[in-house]
Design a protein around this motif. Structure first.
Motif, mmCIF file in Angstrom:
data_model
loop_
_atom_site.group_PDB
_atom_site.id
_atom_site.type_symbol
_atom_site.label_atom_id
_atom_site.label_comp_id
_atom_site.label_asym_id
_atom_site.label_seq_id
_atom_site.Cartn_x
_atom_site.Cartn_y
_atom_site.Cartn_z
ATOM 1 N N LEU B 17 0.834 -1.207 0.000
ATOM 2 C CA LEU B 17 0.000 0.000 0.000
ATOM 3 C C LEU B 17 0.868 1.256 0.000
ATOM 4 N N ALA B 18 1.920 1.209 0.806
ATOM 5 C CA ALA B 18 2.835 2.368 0.876
ATOM 6 C C ALA B 18 3.512 2.580 -0.468
ATOM 7 N N TYR B 19 3.961 1.480 -1.079
ATOM 8 C CA TYR B 19 4.627 1.573 -2.382
ATOM 9 C C TYR B 19 3.658 2.108 -3.434
ATOM 10 N N GLY B 20 2.421 1.628 -3.381
ATOM 11 C CA GLY B 20 1.413 2.093 -4.327
ATOM 12 C C GLY B 20 1.087 3.566 -4.153
ATOM 13 N N PHE B 25 1.977 9.348 -6.105
ATOM 14 C CA PHE B 25 2.428 10.731 -5.936
ATOM 15 C C PHE B 25 3.744 11.016 -6.645
ATOM 16 N N MET B 26 4.548 9.984 -6.885
ATOM 17 C CA MET B 26 5.872 10.231 -7.466
ATOM 18 C C MET B 26 5.917 9.978 -8.962
ATOM 19 N N GLY B 27 4.792 9.548 -9.540
ATOM 20 C CA GLY B 27 4.774 9.411 -10.999
ATOM 21 C C GLY B 27 4.946 8.002 -11.503
ATOM 22 N N GLY B 28 5.092 7.039 -10.586
ATOM 23 C CA GLY B 28 5.184 5.664 -11.064
ATOM 24 C C GLY B 28 6.092 4.826 -10.186
ATOM 25 N N PRO B 29 5.964 3.506 -10.252
ATOM 26 C CA PRO B 29 6.779 2.615 -9.414
ATOM 27 C C PRO B 29 8.269 2.726 -9.712
ATOM 28 N N ARG B 30 8.613 3.056 -10.950
ATOM 29 C CA ARG B 30 10.024 3.181 -11.309
ATOM 30 C C ARG B 30 10.660 4.351 -10.553
#
Lengths: 123, 87
Positions: B17-20, B25-30
């Motif tokens: 959930l935190a990663y998601g 907010f940061m523009g993507g998982p990468r």
């Protein structure tokens, strides 16, 4: 800020370790703007990128390049971007926050504006 | 054993959930990975504070051929130091 105060304060830009190189955390905005460089591992590589930067923007500020041990960066906690103001006695009088969210040139400009208030012409 | 399994599942769920949320907010998982892997380890305030004497250091000229020291560039005016890079 530089143009407004270069006759009353000295400026020095310190070129440090790349923030978003290709081989680390490259941002989409870097790709869109054609700013794609790997993290330099030699002074010559860092110098080459700094020269590209300086030419592209006709960068007017005096610029110094940090050594490959990142000495100045580590000393001042400069990465990825940061502003300091040192007074005539070499004391730190303004320390900006860490970039990007803490990087506020307007705060430095406010300090300079207070230090060098504009003189009002007499009526 | 069953309790331990549920605790583990709960921890994984919270991390996911935190990663998601960060990804949103940061523009993507990468970008989250990039931040955690490359930015966070070197994102440090440094030891200096307002009121400290500014330590001296040596840097290279733009062409890399000469060196100069900060204190040699300081005179009777305030000095604005700006740290940054092209990327």
């Amino acid at each position: 800020m530089y143009n407004d105060y270069k006759d009353r304060a000295d400026f020095l830009a310190i070129y440090i370790r790349e923030a978003h190189p290709q081989d680390e955390w490259q941002m989409k905005s870097n790709v869109d703007q054609g700013v794609c460089y790997p993290q330099p591992h030699t002074l010559a590589q860092r110098v080459a990128i700094a020269e590209d930067f300086s030419k592209r923007f006709s960068f007017p500020l005096p610029l110094g390049i940090d050594d490959m041990r990142d000495t100045a960066d580590h000393m001042y906690g400069g990465w990825p971007e940061r502003i300091y103001i040192l007074d005539e006695n070499r004391k730190i009088v303004y320390q900006g926050g860490l970039g990007p969210f803490g990087f506020h040139p307007e705060e430095a400009q406010a300090w300079l504006s207070k230090r060098f208030p504009a003189t009002q012409p007499a009526d | 054993m069953k309790k331990l399994r549920w605790i583990l599942i709960a921890i994984i769920a919270v991390l996911a959930l935190a990663y998601g949320t960060l990804s949103y907010f940061m523009g993507g998982p990468r970008d989250v990975y990039g931040f955690l892997r490359y930015a966070l380890p070197q994102w440090h305030k440094g030891p200096l504070r307002v009121g400290d004497t500014a330590p001296d250091f040596q840097v290279y000229s733009l062409d890399g051929q000469e060196t100069f020291r900060l204190h040699d560039r300081m005179g009777s005016r305030p000095m604005v130091l700006i740290f940054g890079s092209y990327t």
